[in-house]
Scaffold this motif. Structure first.
Motif, short mmCIF file in Angstrom:
data_model
loop_
_atom_site.label_atom_id
_atom_site.label_comp_id
_atom_site.label_asym_id
_atom_site.label_seq_id
_atom_site.Cartn_x
_atom_site.Cartn_y
_atom_site.Cartn_z
N PRO A 144 -9.75 -9.54 0.85
CA PRO A 144 -9.39 -8.33 1.60
C PRO A 144 -7.91 -7.98 1.45
CG PRO A 144 -10.66 -9.83 2.97
CD PRO A 144 -10.31 -10.58 1.73
N TRP A 145 -7.08 -8.99 1.41
CA TRP A 145 -5.63 -8.77 1.24
C TRP A 145 -5.36 -8.10 -0.10
CZ3 TRP A 145 -2.07 -11.31 -2.14
CH2 TRP A 145 -0.72 -11.16 -1.80
N TYR A 146 -6.01 -8.62 -1.12
CA TYR A 146 -5.86 -8.10 -2.47
C TYR A 146 -6.34 -6.65 -2.54
CZ TYR A 146 -6.88 -7.71 -7.50
OH TYR A 146 -6.95 -7.30 -8.80
N LEU A 147 -7.52 -6.38 -1.97
CA LEU A 147 -8.06 -5.03 -2.01
C LEU A 147 -7.21 -4.06 -1.20
CD1 LEU A 147 -11.88 -5.75 -1.75
CD2 LEU A 147 -10.58 -5.12 -3.78
N MET A 148 -6.66 -4.56 -0.10
CA MET A 148 -5.76 -3.74 0.71
C MET A 148 -4.60 -3.25 -0.14
SD MET A 148 -5.10 -3.01 3.98
CE MET A 148 -3.82 -1.99 4.61
N ILE A 149 -3.99 -4.16 -0.89
CA ILE A 149 -2.80 -3.81 -1.66
C ILE A 149 -3.17 -2.92 -2.86
CG2 ILE A 149 -1.03 -4.80 -3.16
CD1 ILE A 149 -0.92 -7.12 -1.14
N ASN A 151 -6.22 -1.12 -3.43
CA ASN A 151 -6.97 0.12 -3.18
C ASN A 151 -6.36 1.01 -2.11
OD1 ASN A 151 -8.70 -0.83 -5.05
ND2 ASN A 151 -10.36 -1.33 -3.63
N TYR A 152 -5.90 0.38 -1.03
CA TYR A 152 -5.48 1.20 0.09
C TYR A 152 -3.99 1.53 0.04
CZ TYR A 152 -10.15 0.39 1.80
OH TYR A 152 -11.50 0.36 1.90
N LEU A 153 -3.17 0.56 -0.35
CA LEU A 153 -1.74 0.85 -0.44
C LEU A 153 -1.36 1.34 -1.83
CD1 LEU A 153 -0.36 -2.27 1.47
CD2 LEU A 153 -0.68 0.03 2.35
N LEU A 155 -0.53 -0.17 -4.61
CA LEU A 155 0.76 -0.71 -5.04
C LEU A 155 0.71 -1.37 -6.42
CD1 LEU A 155 2.14 -2.35 -1.77
CD2 LEU A 155 2.94 -0.29 -2.91
N LEU A 164 7.20 -6.17 -1.01
CA LEU A 164 6.55 -6.02 0.30
C LEU A 164 5.77 -7.24 0.80
CD1 LEU A 164 5.15 -2.43 0.87
CD2 LEU A 164 6.81 -3.72 2.22
N PRO A 165 4.86 -7.80 0.00
CA PRO A 165 4.02 -8.85 0.58
C PRO A 165 4.80 -10.08 1.06
CG PRO A 165 3.09 -8.06 -1.48
CD PRO A 165 4.46 -7.49 -1.37
N MET A 166 6.03 -10.27 0.56
CA MET A 166 6.79 -11.46 0.95
C MET A 166 7.92 -11.13 1.92
SD MET A 166 7.22 -13.12 -2.80
CE MET A 166 8.28 -14.44 -2.22
N LEU A 233 1.31 -12.08 -10.93
CA LEU A 233 0.04 -12.52 -11.53
C LEU A 233 -1.11 -11.64 -11.04
CD1 LEU A 233 -1.59 -14.87 -13.03
CD2 LEU A 233 -1.78 -15.90 -10.78
N LEU A 234 -1.07 -11.31 -9.74
CA LEU A 234 -2.16 -10.54 -9.17
C LEU A 234 -2.02 -9.04 -9.43
CD1 LEU A 234 -2.59 -12.26 -5.70
CD2 LEU A 234 -4.33 -12.10 -7.46
#
Lengths: 312, 306
Positions: A144-149, A151-153, A155, A164-166, A233-234
């Motif tokens: 969900p975290w990955y998809l949030m970044i 698809n939704y944000l 980024l 941002l994530p860190m 990487l992601l």
């Protein structure tokens, strides 16, 4: 050199009167020097291996493997790196930008959040502390975290995704909060009587008083950004956005990619590229700034660990 | 004064609330909203539907995860590695801290501590490069040394059975300096009167270490260990991924929940399965951390997390 120790400077050994049998001490010292020397060597020798491998002539490596003392000394790998630095320079640029922006923003937000949570008169401080702390206990997991970044944000492949994530870390907020809680309230009280607002008190009084904690946490944040490869990487596939560590990761796993990168940086196609020594030279170039800064910053990390390590 | 009500409080604390806003927003976006995304574990994900529009498929993702045998394998690996790390790392760190404090001189202590702390500062990618330098079959230092003394070279990257030892060593290597600093701080805090009393009673240094120093480290050790046990189902992704990568030959000995979740998401693109494994890990992790915290609380209330 500011190598550090947290012990007091008079070990107990020195306090004992002379004249008694001291075999036990001699034995302990012997064990101590041998054991610690061994550990210290084991910790440092891999770095020396990398340095020496990066300075070894490629044909010697292919024939004899990596060796601690180069059989044939050569600067080929570094020459190549510095002659065609294109990709590495870009990666350095990305890492420096991300580290500077991320550390400045992250540190400011960490301090500001911690200050509010450290204010004993703030009615909801415990609720908000729990709001932050709970995220360390439970998470939705990677997907969900990955998809949030993605698809939704939206980024993906943007520099912001490396920052941002860190940006905030609950552990740093807790450490900073416990430091700020130790600042005497009388200081802020008098400012309040003089009519200063909360934000002004934070900027003009709390920040200057928190310098030691800011230095420590800032270095932790900066080290995190400098060493980050996971977000790239992601989320990063654009070569111009690759930070240093991720670039190194790509090159280590991929000799063809390395050849292509050198060629796209201007090396000639037919050139004989010393891949093994080049990998090692690249590792040194990517770690260099940390190795150089290390002796000077180590002390702040030790402080940070001992402030907040056990009481999490 | 106190009867101003909720909105009165909001007004009173408006500056403080505004100062908290960025952090609250951050954790909402990057932690709490994704928590709602765990519904994906019970869905058949498709790109058109996204997180909330994809159709439900009940427990199919979990069934697949458990019936493939992967669930047991990665759970076992994650737990066993973490247990081994906790034991080996703490023993080494305590031994190093005691010897640094009791046995060696000031200068030696400073220099050796500087060396021991260095691995903490480098990224896992660089550790991966070091591993390559050591273990590569053709040019790696280990095989160079083995052949030099007339032994057969070892094919580390194709032999799962070496990896538990390698990974435990790497973890010990990376955390030694960091951990020994913490224990050194704890030793420094021990009341010196105890040592003086032992001295008068004629204890030798070894008795003093085993009867005073080590027992005085128990509180620190127990708390650090319990907190680590709380995280026993969280694998160190950076370490496993950079040491092993996508080398399928080694997975039986090296795959942990985190690497499995990552691969299911990015390599095989099985989003439902990945979400299910992630959910499983979160729940397991949450339960263990509550248990560990309960244990810490029983042992010493002041050090409990909550």
């Amino acid at each position: 050199m500011s190598a550090t120790t947290t012990t007091n400077d008079k070990p107990i050994i020195a306090q004992r009167g002379a004249g008694k049998k001291q075999y036990d001490r001699v034995l302990l010292s012997a064990i101590g020097y041998v054991f610690i020397t061994l550990l210290a060597i084991l910790c440092i020798i891999p770095f020396l291996m990398i340095v020496s491998s990066s300075l070894t002539e490629e044909s010697t490596i292919v024939e004899n493997g990596f060796q601690l003392i180069p059989a044939a000394f050569s600067l080929d790998a570094y020459e190549l790196l510095f002659k065609y630095p294109g990709q590495i320079l870009k990666a350095y640029g990305v890492t420096i930008a991300v580290t500077v922006i991320g550390t400045a923003t992250g540190l400011f937000l960490t301090a500001m959040t911690s200050y509010v949570l450290a204010r004993k008169d703030f009615k909801w401080r415990n609720s908000f502390s729990f709001f932050f702390f709970f995220t360390t206990l439970f998470s939705g997991g990677l997907v969900p975290w990955y998809l949030m970044i993605i698809n939704y944000l939206d980024l993906k492949d943007r520099m912001l995704v490396l920052i941002l994530p860190m940006l905030l870390n609950v552990f740093y907020i807790i450490v900073m909060k416990s430091f700020m809680s130790s600042i005497p309230e009388a200081i802020t009280e008098s400012a309040k009587i003089d009519g200063a607002g909360d934000f002004r008190i934070f900027m003009q009084l709390i920040i200057p008083l928190s310098k030691p904690a800011l230095a420590t946490i800032g270095l932790f944040i900066a080290l995190g950004y400098w060493n980050d490869w996971y977000n790239a990487l992601l989320f990063v596939s654009n070569e111009n956005l690759m930070p240093l560590q991720y670039y190194l990761y790509k090159m280590l796993g991929n000799m063809d990619g390395m050849r292509r990168a050198m060629i796209s940086s201007g090396a000639v196609v037919t050139m004989n590229i010393p891949t093994e020594s080049l990998k090692m030279a690249m590792t040194i170039v990517a770690t260099g700034p940390i190795l150089l800064a290390y002796p000077f910053i180590q002390r702040y990390f030790v402080q940070g660990l001992t402030i907040g390590a056990v009481k999490g | 004064m106190n009867r101003r009500g909720f909105w009165g409080d909001v007004r009173k604390y408006r500056t403080l609330l505004l100062m908290l806003a960025p952090a609250v927003l951050f954790f909402l976006v990057f932690a709490y909203v994704p928590m709602a995304g765990i519904v994906l574990a019970f869905k058949q994900y498709n790109y058109g539907g996204g997180i909330f529009g994809s159709p439900w498929n009940g427990l199919d993702n979990f069934r697949f995860f458990f019936e493939s045998g992967n669930a047991w394998m990665v759970t076992r690996n994650t737990a066993l590695y973490n247990i081994a790390f906790i034991i080996v790392n703490n023993v080494l760190q305590i031994a190093a801290a005691i010897l640094l404090f009791e046995a060696v001189g000031k200068w030696f202590r400073k220099i050796s501590q500087t060396f021991m702390f260095l691995p903490y500062f480098i990224s896992w990618v660089v550790v991966g490069a070091i591993a390559y330098n050591l273990f590569n079959y053709d040019v790696g230092t280990l095989n160079v040394m083995l052949t030099a003394i007339g032994l057969e070279p070892v094919d580390i990257y194709n032999t799962p059975s070496y990896w538990p030892f390698i990974l435990v060593l790497v973890s010990a290597w990376k955390t030694l300096g960091y951990g020994s600093v913490m224990y050194l701080a704890a030793i420094t805090g021990i009341d010196t009167e105890m040592y003086e009393a032992a001295e008068i009673d004629g204890a030798n240094v070894f008795q003093r270490i085993f009867r005073i120093t080590i027992p005085n480290l128990y509180p620190t050790l127990i708390i650090l260990a319990l907190l680590a046990i709380g995280n026993i189902f969280r694998g160190d992704f950076g370490m496993f991924y950079n040491m092993v990568g996508n080398n399928g030959l080694l997975f039986s000995a090296t795959d942990v929940i985190d690497t499995f979740v990552f691969r299911s998401l990015t390599t095989s693109n099985e989003i439902g399965l990945s979400a299910a494994a992630g959910f499983y890990q979160s729940v397991l992790g949450f339960a263990t951390i509550l248990l560990a915290n309960y244990a810490v609380r029983k042992y010493d209330k002041d050090h409990a997390l909550f």
